[in-house]
Design a protein around this motif. Structure first.
Motif, PDB file in Angstrom:
ATOM      1  N   ILE A 368       0.863  -1.181   0.000  1.00  0.00           N
ATOM      2  CA  ILE A 368       0.000   0.000   0.000  1.00  0.00           C
ATOM      3  C   ILE A 368       0.897   1.228   0.000  1.00  0.00           C
ATOM      4  O   ILE A 368       1.737   1.383   0.895  1.00  0.00           O
ATOM      5  N   GLN A 369       0.730   2.090  -0.984  1.00  0.00           N
ATOM      6  CA  GLN A 369       1.556   3.291  -1.089  1.00  0.00           C
ATOM      7  C   GLN A 369       0.696   4.535  -0.971  1.00  0.00           C
ATOM      8  O   GLN A 369      -0.418   4.591  -1.502  1.00  0.00           O
ATOM      9  N   THR A 370       1.211   5.532  -0.277  1.00  0.00           N
ATOM     10  CA  THR A 370       0.528   6.813  -0.158  1.00  0.00           C
ATOM     11  C   THR A 370       1.545   7.869   0.238  1.00  0.00           C
ATOM     12  O   THR A 370       2.700   7.555   0.567  1.00  0.00           O
ATOM     13  N   ASP A 371       1.116   9.129   0.217  1.00  0.00           N
ATOM     14  CA  ASP A 371       1.995  10.220   0.626  1.00  0.00           C
ATOM     15  C   ASP A 371       2.143  10.240   2.140  1.00  0.00           C
ATOM     16  O   ASP A 371       1.182   9.980   2.878  1.00  0.00           O
ATOM     17  N   VAL A 372       3.329  10.575   2.607  1.00  0.00           N
ATOM     18  CA  VAL A 372       3.578  10.628   4.046  1.00  0.00           C
ATOM     19  C   VAL A 372       2.674  11.662   4.714  1.00  0.00           C
ATOM     20  O   VAL A 372       2.063  11.404   5.757  1.00  0.00           O
ATOM     21  N   GLY A 373       2.579  12.857   4.119  1.00  0.00           N
ATOM     22  CA  GLY A 373       1.755  13.897   4.717  1.00  0.00           C
ATOM     23  C   GLY A 373       0.303  13.488   4.837  1.00  0.00           C
ATOM     24  O   GLY A 373      -0.352  13.732   5.860  1.00  0.00           O
ATOM     25  N   LYS A 374      -0.229  12.848   3.811  1.00  0.00           N
ATOM     26  CA  LYS A 374      -1.621  12.400   3.840  1.00  0.00           C
ATOM     27  C   LYS A 374      -1.823  11.326   4.902  1.00  0.00           C
ATOM     28  O   LYS A 374      -2.812  11.349   5.645  1.00  0.00           O
ATOM     29  N   PHE A 375      -0.887  10.399   4.989  1.00  0.00           N
ATOM     30  CA  PHE A 375      -1.019   9.319   5.967  1.00  0.00           C
ATOM     31  C   PHE A 375      -0.945   9.865   7.390  1.00  0.00           C
ATOM     32  O   PHE A 375      -1.708   9.444   8.268  1.00  0.00           O
ATOM     33  N   LEU A 376      -0.039  10.806   7.635  1.00  0.00           N
ATOM     34  CA  LEU A 376       0.068  11.377   8.979  1.00  0.00           C
ATOM     35  C   LEU A 376      -1.189  12.147   9.356  1.00  0.00           C
ATOM     36  O   LEU A 376      -1.629  12.109  10.512  1.00  0.00           O
ATOM     37  N   SER A 377      -1.782  12.853   8.405  1.00  0.00           N
ATOM     38  CA  SER A 377      -3.010  13.594   8.711  1.00  0.00           C
ATOM     39  C   SER A 377      -4.147  12.643   9.069  1.00  0.00           C
ATOM     40  O   SER A 377      -4.998  12.969   9.901  1.00  0.00           O
TER      41      SER A 377
END
Length: 738
Positions: A368-377
């Motif tokens: 599963i891949q996603t942006d770090v900023g999006k995941f932290l939010s």
């Protein structure tokens, strides 16, 4: 209890009756109730407010005596010998010292409104009111109920009095219970000898009418029954325990717990606070036949079994809360310690959506891949800019995902770098987060080679099928690594592909490779760069940065480019989707600018700097013979990699000199402080012996230093040393710790 007290304002004192002449009272014999308005004179004190018993014995027969609240004038003789006052439980007028007896009579004469009296005074007054209400008035006197309510409000801080009054109100209120209303468990009453009447009646109705108990009924009975003592974890984490108990009960009994009708109906009694008599209490007329839940066989045994399992599951969370306190119960670290059933339920609020989304995603994709900023939010965390994510935030993410059973990359615990605000994160399913032995040199070297290979593939601005086919084929040759290590390497490759220009940490690590491994790293980088055609300008610049980090002359890059031979055949692209995710549509590739250095520009290598010459003719011959690239890596591990472990000399200093660093990193920092500049190899040996990555250890120590001093404390190079300007601050911390 105001519903059956029939008074509008609980603070309003019920009006006194008109004053009338005193009753003719006979001293001695059976005590009589003094009504409000009757005037009585005792020991020179005039009492007009009434509401007490006067005489000797309260009851028709001595065996039924309830003498505690009786004001006995025969006991007011000043010449009588003093009696001990051992704070009798329950208190009795007869056992009060003479001084307190007279003070109690004065308190009665004043209308029982002074709060500044011993607790025995309101207790004795209540005992008389309770006896009058339950024994002689059958619980139906509204005036007495109002007076008891006033006493309860006046002495709200007296726990023992409040408990006794609440028990009385629960018994009197049985007749006013409404059908179908779930009673509320009163923790204040949990020390009673029997569950509250409202609980017994509610559960009895459920058995009589429905023949089944649901999770809420079972939890109510579990908490109300004094026969079951809950564990420390269940008592400390009540909300979590109740939510988990409901889940486990529904798993064990999806349709509820079936209960047969009990052989005898429920009988409610009220025992006076003076422990003398137990009086029957009438059930409400609409109740009908009410079963006795206390007669249901094996019910408490089964509930105790479920409760014990829930307490065991909550034990790690309970210990964490004991250390951190209730304010930390919604942190990622705390939630990660909850049982899986709670983490994936609505109990944890928004976090459950993230967890369920991850569970659904891994059903269709291994990564599963996603942006770090999006995941932290999504986790209610903040990256704080485009640079590296703060170490504390990374630790929270790691703890949370470990508890969820997910590994992730880039994970600073297992290699270079870490999460970057504008970077990408790649997650994969792994029990316990997929922890690895950080001292395993095979994985460390393989990881660095994969990182360099992927960086080489993306350095020209795009990653195509042919480049990633080489990387994939290279990774398939890691036969000495386990399945978990190979999956983590794939996550590393995916995360780097989706991140920005972050080659700094990787180039620094490559610069410290052993010569044999360095040669193989250069070989695989060149394989990747030449897989899609000629080397372009951006790729040349990447090579120059790599060689500069190694402190090798840039002219070696030019010599390397001159020796490149075209590949005889293009590598197979099978399995590309496992790395790249998808194959782009076929099309014509725009030609890249080819860099062809002129022969005259190649400067000879100046001695005495040693130059390692790589036999790329042999490499080309191996490629033409279609020999597996993985064989090269196997040779590396057999010949060049030596696992180094050594014991670190222990210092006499305490390992808490630097709060915020764990013992391993404190030991490394003390080593550098006390020995001064040390060779990098000595630092690497020390870090490996402590079970941490050398580069990760340097980064952790400097991250800690930024939080303490806003500057790094260790200089990285051929010699590892403390920054001169920071030495005084570190020594000051060491001295304050001692």
């Amino acid at each position: 209890m105001d519903a059956f007290l029939n008074i509008n304002d609980p603070y309003t004192v019920v009006p006194q009756l008109p004053e009338r002449p005193a009753d003719e009272l006979r001293r001695g014999g059976v005590a009589r109730w003094i009504k409000p308005g009757a005037v009585v004179r005792i020991a020179g004190i005039t009492l007009k407010h009434g509401n007490f018993y006067f005489g000797e014995i309260l009851g028709e027969r001595a065996g039924e005596a309830n003498d505690n609240p009786v004001v006995n004038p025969e006991l007011l003789d000043p010449s009588a010998p003093p009696v001990d006052f051992p704070r009798h439980e329950p208190p009795s007028f007869a056992l009060l010292p003479l001084r307190l007896k007279l003070d109690y009579i004065r308190w009665l004469a004043g209308g029982c409104v002074d709060r500044r009296v011993p607790v025995e005074f309101p207790l004795l007054y209540f005992y008389g009111l309770e006896h009058r209400l339950m024994v002689e008035e059958n619980g139906q006197n509204q005036y007495l109920l109002g007076e008891i309510r006033r006493l309860q409000l006046l002495f709200a801080q007296e726990a023992r009095l409040q408990r006794d009054i609440n028990r009385l109100f629960m018994s009197v209120g049985v007749g006013a219970l409404r059908e179908g209303v779930m009673p509320v468990f009163d923790a204040f009453m949990e020390t009673a000898l029997r569950p509250a009447p409202a609980v017994l009646i509610h559960l009895g109705r459920r058995i009589s009418h429905d023949g089944v108990l649901d999770a809420d009924d079972a939890l109510l009975w579990l908490k109300s029954s004094f026969k079951i003592g809950l564990s420390v974890a269940a008592s400390r984490c009540q909300r979590q325990f109740e939510a988990l108990f409901r889940l486990r009960f529904r798993e064990a009994f999806p349709s509820g717990y079936p209960v047969a009708m009990t052989p005898s109906p429920l009988r409610i009694t009220h025992r006076l606070a003076t422990w003398r008599r137990a009086l029957p209490v009438k059930l409400p007329p609409h109740a009908g036949y009410v079963a006795d839940v206390e007669l249901v066989p094996n019910l408490l045994i089964k509930l105790r079994y479920i409760a014990t399992k829930c307490g065991d599951e909550l034990e790690p969370y309970s210990r964490y809360m004991a250390r951190k306190g209730a304010a930390d119960e919604n942190s990622l670290e705390a939630i990660s310690l909850l049982p899986d059933a709670l983490k994936r339920s609505n109990f944890v609020g928004g976090y459950s959506k993230v967890i369920r989304a991850l569970d659904e995603a891994v059903k269709t994709s291994a990564y599963i891949q996603t942006d770090v900023g999006k995941f932290l939010s999504m986790l209610h965390l903040e990256a704080k800019g485009a640079g590296p994510v703060p170490p504390k935030v990374q630790a929270s993410v790691a703890s949370f995902l470990d508890g969820m059973g997910f590994g992730f990359e880039p994970d600073r615990r297992y290699g270079n770098g870490g999460l970057v605000g504008e970077g990408a994160i790649c997650l994969f399913k792994a029990d316990g987060g997929g922890s690895l032995d950080v001292a395993a040199s095979q994985y460390s070297v393989a990881r660095l080679l994969v990182e360099l290979a992927v960086l080489a593939a993306k350095t020209d601005g795009e990653v195509n099928q042919r480049e990633m086919a080489v990387v994939r084929k290279f990774m398939d040759g890691f036969t000495m690594l386990g399945e978990l290590e190979r999956r983590r390497l794939t996550a590393v490759a995916r995360a780097i592909m989706k991140s920005g220009n972050i080659d700094g940490p990787y180039l620094s690590s490559a610069a410290r490779l052993a010569d044999g491994i360095w040669d193989k790293a250069v070989a695989v980088i060149m394989d990747v760069m030449t897989a899609d055609g000629p080397v372009v300008v951006d790729e040349v610049r990447f090579l120059e940065r790599l060689f500069k980090a190694r402190k090798r002359p840039v002219t070696e890059v030019h010599q390397l480019l001159h020796r490149i031979e075209p590949a005889a055949s293009q590598p197979d692209i099978d399995g590309l989707a496992k790395i790249a995710g998808s194959i782009p549509a076929a099309g014509v590739k725009i030609p890249k600018e080819k860099v062809t250095p002129k022969v005259g520009e190649v400067a000879p290598i100046a001695p005495p700097a040693p130059v390692v010459t790589i036999d790329f003719e042999k490499l080309a011959r191996l490629k033409r013979e279609t020999e597996e690239v993985s064989g090269i890596l196997q040779d590396i591990f057999k010949e060049d990699v030596v696992e180094v472990r050594s014991e670190i000399p222990q210092t006499d200093r305490e390992k808490n000199s630097f709060p915020g660093l764990d013992e391993a990193h404190q030991t490394l920092l003390l080593l550098v402080i006390e020995k001064g500049p040390i060779p990098r190899q000595e630092f690497v040996t020390a870090a490996t012996g402590l079970g941490v990555f050398p580069d990760g250890a340097l980064e952790t120590i400097n991250d800690w230093a930024f939080e303490q001093f806003d500057d790094p404390v260790i200089e990285d190079g051929a010699q590892i040393a403390v920054v001169d300007e920071m030495m005084d601050g570190l020594k000051s911390m060491m001295e304050s710790a001692t």
